[in-house]
Design an enzyme around this catalytic site. Structure first.
Site, mmCIF file in Angstrom:
data_model
loop_
_atom_site.group_PDB
_atom_site.id
_atom_site.type_symbol
_atom_site.label_atom_id
_atom_site.label_comp_id
_atom_site.label_asym_id
_atom_site.label_seq_id
_atom_site.Cartn_x
_atom_site.Cartn_y
_atom_site.Cartn_z
ATOM 1 N N SER A 46 0.828 -1.186 0.000
ATOM 2 C CA SER A 46 0.000 0.000 0.000
ATOM 3 C C SER A 46 0.879 1.258 0.000
ATOM 4 C CB SER A 46 -0.969 -0.027 1.194
ATOM 5 O OG SER A 46 -2.041 0.863 0.996
ATOM 6 N N ASP A 160 -5.216 -4.029 -2.575
ATOM 7 C CA ASP A 160 -4.257 -3.558 -1.576
ATOM 8 C C ASP A 160 -3.600 -4.716 -0.825
ATOM 9 O OD1 ASP A 160 -3.296 -2.522 1.044
ATOM 10 O OD2 ASP A 160 -4.210 -0.656 0.372
#
Length: 314
Positions: A46, A160
């Site tokens: 991320s 993610d």
């Protein structure tokens, strides 16, 4: 005879996920490089993948300057809203702007080993991206569910990396470095108050207006799609983006605790969860300096403990 040059301590750096708190990674990297640590390997997911990848490409200073100098109109132009139903934003404009700033690179050509971690939700497993286009790997790793649309990569639909591995230590286990340092963006405790820097160029008021504008826009859409029966219920219900950010924080904090219990780095630099919310991207300067401060504190304690241990052993 010239004095022998002191060998630098080599580091494998693990940069965790946590939304806007990821700006603290910049301050941590700055402290390490300024104090003689040689970062040889980075694994991140991320925001950790974004910061780590840009540092591995040698462009962290340019990115930090860009992030702090954004004005409200510039940020609004980067948001490519989509009605496709897979997420609010496509993320193409953000990645396009970063490519223009940094230049497109292949991961295998970077001077520092780099791995971005994403999630394949169909296969229910994490995916390590350590070759191919840098910004494809970053885009996959930052695909926060609902906020950004997922990224199609080599036949896989990726989200993610923080969904399964918020602190991806495993990709560094085979590194031949002196230290493995992990950064947790979900630590307990209160964050110290960081005063505004004299050279602060970040337009805080503009960012606040931008964030509030997005929240209001989404809430207007909610009202049209799911009208509420009374105003009191509307006032008591938190906004959709807040639900998303708090849900991500809760999930990633729980998973991070299990991951740290499984893989133990040499030390962890803790960034308190209370430092900001998942979406507080208007606080870049403050969070960069927070990261620098926490790196200084944590490394001072670690080095002092090592010195005392060696003294006892001798």
């Amino acid at each position: 005879m010239a004095a022998k040059k002191k060998k630098k301590t080599t580091v494998s750096l693990v940069l965790g996920s946590g939304g806007a708190r990821g700006y603290a990674h910049i301050g941590i990297i700055r402290w390490l490089t300024e104090n003689g640590f040689d970062i040889r390997s980075i694994a991140g997911c991320s925001m950790g993948a974004l910061i780590g990848g840009i540092y591995a490409a040698g462009e962290l200073d340019a990115y930090a300057h860009w992030a702090r100098a954004l004005e409200r109109k510039d940020v609004l132009m980067l948001l490519d809203f989509t009605f496709g139903g897979r997420g609010f934003f496509k993320g193409e404009k953000v990645i396009g702007a970063l490519k223009k700033l940094i230049g497109d690179r292949n991961i295998e050509d970077l001077p520092i080993s780099f791995t971005a971690v994403a999630t394949d939700i169909q296969a229910e497993k994490e995916v390590w991206l350590s070759k191919g286009p840098l910004f494809d790997a970053i885009r996959a790793s930052i695909a926060i569910p609902t906020f950004f649309t997922p990224f199609n990569y080599q036949g896989k639909v990726l989200f993610d990396g923080g969904l399964l591995n918020p602190i991806p230590i495993a990709p560094t286990l085979r590194d031949m470095t002196d230290l493995t340092i992990a950064v947790s963006l979900s630590a307990k405790g209160e964050a110290p108050v960081i005063a505004a820097a004299e050279d602060d160029t970040l337009p805080h008021n503009a960012w606040e207006r931008y964030r509030n504008g997005i929240l209001n826009f989404v809430e207007d859409l909610q009202q049209k799609w799911l009208p509420r029966e009374d105003e009191k219920a509307q006032e008591e219900e938190i906004g959709l983006l807040d639900i998303i950010s708090q849900s991500m924080d809760t999930m990633q904090n729980a998973i991070a605790r299990f991951k740290l219990a499984t893989y133990s780095p040499d030390l962890i630099i803790p960034i308190p969860k209370s430092a900001c919310t998942f979406l507080d991207f208007h606080r870049a300067d403050e969070l960069i300096r927070l990261g620098y401060l926490k790196a200084e504190e944590t490394m001072a304690e670690f080095l002092a403990e090592n010195k005392n241990r060696k003294a006892v052993q001798s």
